[in-house]
Design an enzyme around this catalytic site. Structure first.
Site, PDB file in Angstrom:
ATOM      1  CG  HIS A  79      -2.070  -1.009   1.026  1.00  0.00           C
ATOM      2  ND1 HIS A  79      -3.199  -1.011   1.809  1.00  0.00           N
ATOM      3  CD2 HIS A  79      -2.222  -2.019   0.123  1.00  0.00           C
ATOM      4  CE1 HIS A  79      -4.018  -1.992   1.406  1.00  0.00           C
ATOM      5  NE2 HIS A  79      -3.433  -2.620   0.395  1.00  0.00           N
ATOM      6  CD  GLU A  81      -2.075   4.205   2.952  1.00  0.00           C
ATOM      7  OE1 GLU A  81      -1.637   3.404   2.099  1.00  0.00           O
ATOM      8  OE2 GLU A  81      -3.281   4.369   3.157  1.00  0.00           O
ATOM      9  CB  CYS A 107      -6.591  -0.520   4.491  1.00  0.00           C
ATOM     10  SG  CYS A 107      -4.885  -1.070   4.676  1.00  0.00           S
ATOM     11  CB  CYS A 110      -2.263   1.640   5.884  1.00  0.00           C
ATOM     12  SG  CYS A 110      -1.622   0.887   4.377  1.00  0.00           S
TER      13      CYS A 110
HETATM   14  O1  LIG Z   1      -4.935   2.278   2.468  1.00  0.00           O
HETATM   15  C1  LIG Z   1      -4.884   1.877   1.284  1.00  0.00           C
HETATM   16  N1  LIG Z   1      -3.726   2.050   0.572  1.00  0.00           N
HETATM   17  C2  LIG Z   1      -3.550   1.518  -0.664  1.00  0.00           C
HETATM   18  O2  LIG Z   1      -2.489   1.671  -1.269  1.00  0.00           O
HETATM   19  N2  LIG Z   1      -4.593   0.817  -1.234  1.00  0.00           N
HETATM   20  C3  LIG Z   1      -4.410   0.228  -2.549  1.00  0.00           C
HETATM   21  C4  LIG Z   1      -4.331  -1.292  -2.552  1.00  0.00           C
HETATM   22  C5  LIG Z   1      -4.887  -1.651  -3.895  1.00  0.00           C
HETATM   23  O3  LIG Z   1      -3.852  -1.557  -4.889  1.00  0.00           O
HETATM   24  C6  LIG Z   1      -5.915  -0.555  -4.134  1.00  0.00           C
HETATM   25  C7  LIG Z   1      -7.321  -0.948  -3.731  1.00  0.00           C
HETATM   26  O4  LIG Z   1      -7.873  -1.672  -4.771  1.00  0.00           O
HETATM   27  P1  LIG Z   1      -9.434  -1.842  -4.939  1.00  0.00           P
HETATM   28  O5  LIG Z   1     -10.082  -0.466  -4.746  1.00  0.00           O
HETATM   29  O6  LIG Z   1      -9.584  -2.380  -6.323  1.00  0.00           O
HETATM   30  O7  LIG Z   1      -9.874  -2.820  -3.858  1.00  0.00           O
HETATM   31  O8  LIG Z   1      -5.535   0.549  -3.345  1.00  0.00           O
HETATM   32  C8  LIG Z   1      -5.781   0.686  -0.575  1.00  0.00           C
HETATM   33  C9  LIG Z   1      -5.973   1.231   0.652  1.00  0.00           C
HETATM   34  C10 LIG Z   1      -7.239   1.216   1.408  1.00  0.00           C
HETATM   35  O9  LIG Z   1      -8.243   0.563   0.822  1.00  0.00           O
HETATM   36 ZN   LIG Z   2      -3.469   0.082   3.439  1.00  0.00          ZN
END
Ligand SMILES: O=c1[nH]c(=O)n([C@H]2C[C@H](O)[C@@H](COP(=O)(O)O)O2)cc1CO
Ligand SMILES: [Zn+2]
Length: 156
Positions: A79, A81, A107, A110
């Site tokens: 992710h 973060e 999320c 994170c």
């Molecule tokens: O805190 C976050 N940080 C982060 O980098 N992501 C990224 C992970 C995935 O590549 C994408 C989420 O994919 P999707 O919306 O298709 O479920 O976003 C997702 C979140 C929270 O959902």
């Molecule tokens: Zn995350």
């Protein structure tokens, strides 16, 4: 003597635009996320975006979701973060009380990582998963750990 230019962008806008710029590097076709960590002296410590581990070729990657966890991107992507924290080459002590600017609300994984890195504030643009179980856990973690969060917009 001319006066100074007054209509400069705010620190919030500056750091959030850096987070947005980072998100533009993301190869995720569905959700591109950027993060920018600014310390208490308004210095950018690090930026990151959601992507594969660097040793994993992102051309040869299942960028979708699947019933089989082996082929689901969520199990591979780091992710934004987490990448922003991991990209930092200095001492984690510098992150004490820092602010993370994120294009999407963090999320719960994170949220835990940001708390543990010493981040004091989360500033976010979008909260498209607001109300989901993960999102509620994330907010519970931040609330209980004393990390504040606020939403900003980049609209003029
Ligand atoms: O805190 C976050 N940080 C982060 O980098 N992501 C990224 C992970 C995935 O590549 C994408 C989420 O994919 P999707 O919306 O298709 O479920 O976003 C997702 C979140 C929270 O959902
Ligand atoms: Zn995350």
């Amino acid at each position: 003597m001319p006066g100074k230019r007054e209509d400069v962008i705010s620190w919030d806008e500056f750091f959030m635009r850096a987070a947005v710029a980072a998100s533009l590097r993301s190869k995720d076709p569905n959700t591109q996320v950027g993060a920018c960590i600014a310390d208490t002296n308004n210095r950018i410590l690090s930026v990151g975006y959601n992507g594969t581990p660097s040793a994993l070729n992102d051309d040869d990657f299942p960028w979708g979701t699947a019933d089989d966890p082996l082929h689901d991107k969520h199990n591979y992507v780091i992710h934004a973060e987490a990448n922003a924290i991991l990209n930092y080459r200095g001492s984690l002590k510098d992150m004490a009380g820092a602010t993370v600017y994120v294009t999407l609300f963090p999320c719960h994984e994170c949220a835990k990582t940001l708390v543990q890195a010493g981040i004091g504030e989360v500033v976010y643009l979008d909260d498209k998963y607001c109300g989901t179980e993960d999102n509620l856990i994330s907010k519970n973690i931040l609330d209980r750990c004393g990390v504040t969060y606020r939403q900003v917009s980049l609209d003029a």
